[in-house]
Write an enzyme that holds these catalytic residues in place. Structure first.
Site, PDB file in Angstrom:
ATOM      1  N   HIS A   1      86.421  19.305  -6.024  1.00  0.00           N
ATOM      2  CA  HIS A   1      86.025  20.355  -5.103  1.00  0.00           C
ATOM      3  C   HIS A   1      85.031  19.828  -4.077  1.00  0.00           C
ATOM      4  CE1 HIS A   1      83.335  20.367  -8.604  1.00  0.00           C
ATOM      5  NE2 HIS A   1      82.386  20.874  -7.830  1.00  0.00           N
TER       6      HIS A   1
ATOM      7  N   ARG B   1      74.654  29.687   4.370  1.00  0.00           N
ATOM      8  CA  ARG B   1      75.164  30.266   3.135  1.00  0.00           C
ATOM      9  C   ARG B   1      74.448  29.621   1.954  1.00  0.00           C
ATOM     10  NH1 ARG B   1      79.021  27.287   0.553  1.00  0.00           N
ATOM     11  NH2 ARG B   1      79.887  29.145  -0.409  1.00  0.00           N
TER      12      ARG B   1
ATOM     13  N   ASP C   1      82.777  17.557 -11.542  1.00  0.00           N
ATOM     14  CA  ASP C   1      81.485  17.739 -12.204  1.00  0.00           C
ATOM     15  C   ASP C   1      81.422  17.002 -13.536  1.00  0.00           C
ATOM     16  OD1 ASP C   1      80.546  19.314 -10.166  1.00  0.00           O
ATOM     17  OD2 ASP C   1      80.956  21.212 -11.166  1.00  0.00           O
TER      18      ASP C   1
ATOM     19  N   HIS D   1      84.134  15.872  -5.172  1.00  0.00           N
ATOM     20  CA  HIS D   1      83.709  15.294  -6.444  1.00  0.00           C
ATOM     21  C   HIS D   1      84.210  16.182  -7.584  1.00  0.00           C
ATOM     22  CE1 HIS D   1      80.718  18.423  -5.713  1.00  0.00           C
ATOM     23  NE2 HIS D   1      80.436  18.416  -7.015  1.00  0.00           N
TER      24      HIS D   1
END
Length: 343
Positions: free
Chosen positions: A280, A289, A225, A223
């Site tokens: 990204h 993580r 931002d 996507h």
């Protein structure tokens, strides 16, 4: 993500879209299996990553603009965010995601309600498969939802997040001023930047649990931002990938003490397409993580109009529209939104 959540918050959490109890899952459920049919599975190309820039470098402004044009993303050191604060945010987030599922569910985001709280990625409604992710979003004061998680011990979490957001806001606005000047826009004449009124600002705490089959799962789907700028603090384990023309998916290898800065859709439109809004994604890994994303978008009534000049083109590539109008288009068309507003 960022301002986009507002446009489809009524559809955020259908019953089947509540995070898994990842601690009790030992095989990848079919609901979380991503196939390679559209080249979107996490088998991306790894090559040289985006540039690392020291904000204290006398040449930093030129390097930042160059990165905006070529990558739409860069890593930043010399940014002034205290190491101890970054470590404190990591510690508080670990404490949050270590809570029992029943406790985290007390702060679950509700459809049509507050954007703050626990849940799946806001972009989930756009995909048939679910992402290997749980998140906690903070808009405005963190106190109400933190009280649900820690009725008698919420102050440390709240103080840390408020301090962190304050530091990130100052850094973000410093970077915005640098980029606006390159567009021949005087930051002193941008009312919402001077007065901090009506901004869409959010802090997203992300957890990517240890995945039993990471090659077939997806942490966050591809996507761009819906922001001006997004700032990301990564953990030591890599997982973020950005798409680069000619190279494919490129790993953003974490650098100790660095933060990752990526441009969102609004700077892409303002620059008439010269600055990249970076596509990204986050891959799943065999170890847990965490990452922390700070989204900064202008007020809904701010008019986004391509800057026309010799450097940025004299014919507008995109329509002039308000932030709110674009957020609505993004909420309907998602990754095709920029194509929809092309002239």
């Amino acid at each position: 993500m960022g301002a986009l959540a507002e446009s489809y918050k009524d559809t955020l959490l259908e019953p089947q879209h509540i995070p898994l109890d990842y601690g009790s899952v030992h095989t990848l459920p079919d609901s979380h299996v991503w196939l390679d049919e559209s080249n979107e599975s996490p088998s991306g190309v790894h090559s040289t990553g985006p540039p690392l820039i020291d904000l204290a470098d006398p040449d930093a402004e030129r390097l930042i603009i160059q990165a905006c044009e070529t990558w739409g993303v860069f890593q930043l050191i010399g940014h002034g965010i205290p190491t101890k604060l970054m470590e404190a945010v990591q510690s508080e987030a670990e404490k949050l995601f270590d809570l029992p599922v029943d406790q985290k569910m007390k702060a679950l985001r509700s459809p049509g309600g507050s954007q703050s709280g626990y849940g799946l990625p806001p972009i989930s409604p756009f995909f048939e498969k679910l992402m290997w992710h749980e998140g906690y979003h903070i808009m405005g004061s963190p106190i109400d939802h933190a009280k649900l998680l820690w009725p008698n011990d919420y102050q440390g979490f709240c103080d840390t997040m408020v301090h962190y957001r304050s530091q990130l806001k100052a850094l973000t606005e410093q970077l915005i001023c640098i980029i606006l000047k390159s567009l021949n826009i005087n930051p002193e004449e941008v009312a919402w930047l001077k007065e901090s009124q009506g901004l869409s600002i959010g802090l997203q705490l992300n957890c990517y649990p240890a995945c039993p089959d990471p090659t077939r799962a997806m942490g966050i789907a591809p996507h761009t931002d819906t922001s001006l700028i997004t700032i990301l603090q990564q953990s030591k384990v890599s997982g973020l990938q950005v798409f680069k023309d000619g190279a494919g998916w490129v790993l953003v290898q974490p650098v100790l003490g660095a933060i990752t800065v990526n441009l969102g859709d609004f700077f892409h439109i303002l620059s008439n397409g010269v600055f990249t809004t970076v596509r990204h994604r986050v891959v799943a890994t065999q170890v847990r993580r965490l990452s922390f994303a700070y989204f900064y978008a202008p007020p809904g009534d701010f008019i986004v109009s391509p800057v026309l000049s010799k450097d940025f083109g004299e014919v507008p590539r995109y329509q002039t529209l308000s932030v709110k109008e674009f957020v609505g288009i993004k909420g309907k068309h998602f990754e095709k939104a920029l194509s929809v507003i092309q002239n």
